[in-house]
Design an enzyme around this catalytic site. Structure first.
Site, short mmCIF file in Angstrom:
data_model
loop_
_atom_site.label_atom_id
_atom_site.label_comp_id
_atom_site.label_asym_id
_atom_site.label_seq_id
_atom_site.Cartn_x
_atom_site.Cartn_y
_atom_site.Cartn_z
N ASP A 372 5.91 5.99 2.31
CA ASP A 372 4.73 6.42 3.07
C ASP A 372 3.98 5.26 3.69
O ASP A 372 2.76 5.23 3.65
CB ASP A 372 3.81 7.21 2.11
CG ASP A 372 2.59 7.76 2.82
OD1 ASP A 372 2.71 8.12 4.00
OD2 ASP A 372 1.51 7.82 2.20
N HIS A 577 -1.05 0.82 0.43
CA HIS A 577 -0.88 1.26 1.82
C HIS A 577 -1.95 2.21 2.38
O HIS A 577 -1.77 2.72 3.49
CB HIS A 577 0.52 1.82 2.03
CG HIS A 577 0.81 3.10 1.30
ND1 HIS A 577 1.65 3.16 0.22
CD2 HIS A 577 0.40 4.36 1.51
CE1 HIS A 577 1.73 4.41 -0.20
NE2 HIS A 577 0.98 5.17 0.56
ZN LIG Z 1 0.79 7.27 0.52
#
Ligand SMILES: [Zn+2]
Length: 1022
Positions: A372, A577
């Site tokens: 992700d 992230h």
């Molecule tokens: Zn994530």
């Protein structure tokens, strides 16, 4: 028996079956209405509200007050603890008994002082199983505690998921009761659901879909919801269909349970700890019931949290890791951003992560797991290989807004030629739910059909946690080998990747970065986080070098292993992230900035301790240089009580020197001209600054080349409207470029602030709007090849983007950007969609635009967003998104960028070294005035940069030195050291040197050969 007509009406047959399992329609007579049998209220329900996240032991001592269902509690981020007493009726003997718990806050059930089940409505977990089949000897009377967080699976956004949290949200418990759960009804519902989905997903043109339709229809005919004896016949019919097998050529989906837990995002770090607890305990419960169930779990930091917060759960995890069901993956400390962390930071993500997994579980992860994240650096393949990793899994490039990435399974070749086997699950998700749609997508979307016959299928609620459910497992279990659908196999990353590798002959190779054509605002959003990251990377670099040198100087010096690890882990954590990209809520920003403060304080203290040793306890002004080349620079010194003064100092590479003022060859001259413009010159550069702070000219004197484009001005601030389609903090869309407006209003025109001979400074103030201003100092130092722009912005805008432009007199079809341990080129034109999709790109300390023999480099000390279009070099400075942090970037910002025209190539002109110099200031220290300037290390080739010196892990009396080739060339270099090195070994990035030959230490130093962008790590035994 007479034949009953089944008319050719696909629609009514399908909808009839759908209504038979609907939870909206006909529940009085359909199968769904029979899922639960009798129910029974709780004996008692009481609650207590806490503002903090407290332990079970503390909570259980609180005073609980009676609680009625439907009573609201809150506000957001508080915790409501419930005490539940229950008595299961004797008459439920032989039944499956659940505690049904429907609440909009995420919950953890505690029993006998241990966490036993996570319950989350959004994650389809609303019941805790008290008994599979109630027996007399089982306890019928119980007291449970339920810890309810006042937030949902995705935090508490006001109005939409990514909106800033509503601080005053109220929560309620809608249902809490005992029920008899009819497992046979659930099984049949799952049969129906799968058959109906096969009809729908395979579509009108598929014969298998019709077979599923008639099977489902016949099941409705024979199933009487009021008569459980009719269920098995219907069930058999479904299984007859599912058991019809594929031929040998069918694709295989490797099903792996997963639960993507964002380490902080729409909730703070502290809540993530509880999300891990809730999600992972639920996974353990599933493992107990489903021995074939495999769960992949990333991020060492989260394991570390669970270890210290839930030791009981952690030992169950250890047990299931041993059994091969709970599989630690990824090898990194957190799932970090793939663009912004420095090369050394990326190495440390794996050094900390792999060492943790190895220590705790005896595992070195073989795959990097980053499903992700917003793009992947071209240097990752080499870093991965150096950290024992040869496989990589992500899916994020399926989010590309412009170009569809052409592969799902391929070899990814990095900057230096290292390769990793890479897989993007064709289901385009890391949170699938085992439905037919996932299986169909896995085959249909696969862009490597025929080249490979295996794909990964990751199932389980993700982002906010949750993870897999029994229903997902039941779905997948039914279609392990069903004609018309891919085979489904419970698998592990190791099994999956070795299968891919075994059949990889036809796979293609992608060379260079994996650029995400979306979320390009994340290079700029939350500027203070970016600045914290860059500064702290620099500080830890310096603290490690100073401590290493102190260790060599004084054998009694204790290298601060523990403190450095603690500070590094904080830095690595903030590289998560959704943190370093700035896509988190304000609470997370606050935490992150506090961690950076902790690192700044801690590293400063470590530097002082080391400097005490290095300066031989003197008290005269000295300077420390942490970079591997000699530097001649103007610095500010604090000479006793007097005002700060400037000095030009020469300091050897990785070493120190007392301050001895040197006279510059050419002093800086600053002249105000009749028209109000100012001319500054230092013998290298000559610049003309306009009254509004723009540059009319910047000339490289030695070759008499003007750097600024004819008819344009450099240092032009520009504003853009910055309204994305949805992902506010994340995205700056292509169309923002159409709204460019130069910042023209001068609040205070250019004036001369300093003309000392060593440093010329002019300053000015611009008004961006009635709320925001820019004040800048343009600084020219003696001997310095670049012009510095010290900038302060008071920024109170909404959905605006501030950048600074330098139209330069250079023509090239590509520009160069620094990345981790190297650099790469990106186009300056917009020929194809792949070119123009890079309208905003990331880079680290510098970007360069060069033609043969001349170029201009743009350096910075804490920025990451760039764009170079045609001949205009642009640095992105500040954004103003309002979600998920309504106050993102509001306030005062200070940052520095610099412009460096140069002759020759950027490599020959030492642009790379200049960008390091800008980022790693010479540090003042107190030293004995008689000290001879000394250097600990030097490297013979300017192409090779000595990046890191630290004490080896688990090895006192040994140093690790990391170098890399920075020019993109094959070179030989000699590393010279003044330290008493007895032995030298080549090692990998995890500092392992097994099997390697020792490196020869000659009298002139250690000779090494480098390939372009190669990273080399040496273990030096002292
Ligand atoms: Zn994530």
């Amino acid at each position: 028996m007479s034949r009953q007509p089944v008319l050719k009406n696909r629609r009514t047959l399908l909808e009839r079956a759908e209504k038979f399992i609907s939870d909206n329609y006909f529940t009085d007579c359909n199968l769904r209405g029979r899922l639960y049998g009798v129910s029974c209220p709780l004996e008692s329900l009481a609650s207590v509200l806490c503002s903090n996240r407290i332990s079970f032991q503390e909570a259980s001592k609180e005073n609980f007050a009676p609680h009625n269902l439907g009573d609201t509690f809150g506000p957001t981020w508080w915790t409501c603890w419930f005490k539940v007493t229950l008595k299961i009726p004797e008459s439920w003997r032989g039944k499956e008994v659940h505690l049904l718990w429907e609440c909009d806050g995420e919950a953890m059930v505690w029993r006998d002082e241990q966490p036993v089940q996570g319950l989350t409505k959004d994650g389809e977990k609303t019941s805790y199983i008290l008994s599979d089949c109630l027996k007399d000897e089982e306890p019928h009377s119980l007291t449970l505690y339920v810890e309810v967080a006042c937030n949902g699976l995705f935090g508490a956004g006001q109005g939409s998921m990514i909106a800033a949290p509503d601080p005053n949200r109220r929560f309620s418990l809608q249902k809490a009761e005992l029920v008899v759960f009819n497992r046979d009804v659930q099984e049949l519902l799952t049969d129906f659901e799968m058959l109906i989905d096969i009809v729908k997903e395979l579509g009108d043109g598929d014969q298998r879909g019709y077979q599923a339709l008639f099977a489902a229809n016949e099941m409705v005919n024979i199933c009487d919801p009021s008569d459980p004896r009719s269920f098995s016949k219907a069930h058999d019919l479904a299984h007859k269909f599912f058991k019809q097998r594929n031929g040998e050529s069918q694709h295989t989906a490797h099903a792996m349970g997963h639960c993507h837990i964002d380490t902080a995002w729409l909730w703070p770090y502290e809540e993530t700890i509880r999300k891990c607890g809730r999600s992972w305990v639920a996974a353990i419960r599933l493992m107990e019931k489903n021995p074939e169930f495999v769960f992949t779990c990333s991020q060492a930091q989260q394991f570390q949290w669970v270890k210290s917060w839930y030791p009981g759960l952690y030992s169950q995890i250890q047990h299931h890791v041993k059994k091969g069901q709970f599989i630690p993956v990824g090898g990194s400390w957190v799932e970090m951003d793939g663009n912004l962390p420095s090369g050394e930071s990326m190495v440390r993500q794996f050094l900390e992560g792999q060492r943790f997994f190895n220590r705790e579980f005896g595992i070195i992860c073989k795959e990097f797991w980053l499903p992700d994240t917003f793009g992947y650096s071209a240097q990752l393949p080499q870093i991965l290989q150096g950290c024992g990793i040869s496989n990589f899994l992500t899916q994020k490039l399926s989010w590309n807004l412009v170009n569809a990435f052409p592969h799902n399974t391929f070899f990814w070749e990095g900057l230096d030629g290292s390769e990793v086997l890479t897989h993007f699950p064709p289901g385009d998700s890391y949170g699938m739910n085992g439905k037919i749609e996932d299986l169909v997508k896995t085959v249909k979307n696969n862009k490597d059909k025929g080249r490979t016959n295996h794909s990964a299928l990751l199932f389980g609620f993700g982002d906010g946690g949750g993870g897999p459910t029994q229903l997902m497992l039941d779905r997948l279990h039914r279609v392990q080998d069903t004609d018309g659908l891919p085979r489904v196999q419970a698998s592990s990353p190791e099994r999956f990747f070795s299968q891919l590798r075994a059949e990889s002959a036809l796979l293609c190779t992608w060379t260079g970065e994996l650029f995400l054509e979306l979320h390009q605002g994340t290079y700029t959003t939350q500027a203070q986080i970016k600045k914290g990251n860059r500064q702290c990377e620099t500080l830890l670099h310096d603290a490690e070098i100073a401590s290493s040198l102190a260790l060599c100087r004084d054998g009694t010096f204790q290298y601060p292993v523990g403190k450095l690890r603690e500070l590094w882990r904080l830095l690595l954590l903030n590289q998560f992230h959704d943190v370093i990209p700035g896509s988190c809520i304000g609470m997370v920003v606050e935490d992150a900035l506090n961690y950076y403060e902790e690192i700044r304080r801690g590293a400063a203290a470590l530097l002082q301790e080391a400097f005490g040793i290095l300066g031989s306890k003197g008290n005269s002004a000295g300077v420390f240089n942490s970079l591997p080349w000699e530097r001649l620079e103007v610095i500010q010194i604090h000479d006793g009580a007097a005002l700060p003064a400037l000095a030009l100092v020469r300091v050897p590479s990785l070493g120190l020197s007392p301050v001895k003022d040197t006279q510059p060859v050419t002093p800086v001259s600053v002249t105000i001209q009749a028209d109000g413009t100012v001319v500054m010159e230092n013998g290298i550069l000559q610049t003309v600054v306009n009254k509004d702070g723009t540059l009319a000219s910047l000339c490289l004197i030695s070759v008499n080349r003007e750097a600024i484009c004819d008819g344009s001005h450099g240092n032009q601030f520009v504003m853009f409207d910055d309204v994305p389609l949805y992902w506010d903090a994340w995205d700056t869309m292509d169309y923002h470029l159409q709204t460019r407006k130069p910042v023209m209003e001068v609040a205070q025109p250019v004036r001369v602030s300093s003309t000392s001979g060593l440093r010329g400074v002019v300053s000015f103030t611009l008004r961006i709007s009635d709320k925001s201003t820019i004040t800048q100092e343009i600084v020219m130092d003696a001997t310095c090849p670049y012009l510095k722009f010290n900038t302060e912005v008071n920024w109170l805008e909404s959905h605006k983007f501030l950048k600074v432009e330098f139209p330069v007199r250079v023509r090239s079809t590509s520009a160069t950007y620094e990345i981790q341990f190297g650099h790469l080129q990106r186009p300056t034109h917009r020929n194809t969609s792949w070119d123009w999709a890079k309208y905003e790109v990331w880079g680290h300390k510098w970007a360069d635009l060069s033609e043969h023999n001349f170029g201009v480099a743009l350096l910075n000390d804490c920025k990451y967003g760039y764009s170079v279009h045609k001949s205009t070099m642009t640095l992105s400075l500040l954004r103003a998104p309002k979600a998920p942090d309504a106050n993102a970037d509001m306030g005062t910002h200070r940052f520095t960028y610099a412009l460096m025209p140069h002759a020759g190539s950027f490599q020959e002109a030492a642009v790379i070294q200049s960008a390091y110099n800008l980022n790693f200031p010479l540090r003042p220290l107190l030293c004995n005035p008689d000290i001879v300037p000394r250097s600990a290390f030097s490297v013979s080739s300017p192409a090779v940069i000595l990046e890191t010196v630290k004490q080896a892990e688990d090895r006192k009396g040994a140093l690790v030195v990391r170098l890399y080739e920075s020019h993109g060339s094959s070179v030989s270099a000699t590393v010279c050291t003044a330290l008493p090195v007895k032995e030298a070994w080549l090692c990998d990035l995890l500092e392992r040197h097994d099997g390697a030959q020792p490196v020869h230490i000659a009298s002139e130093g250690i000779s090494l050969n480098f390939k372009p962008f190669q990273i080399v790590t040496l273990l030096l035994i002292l």
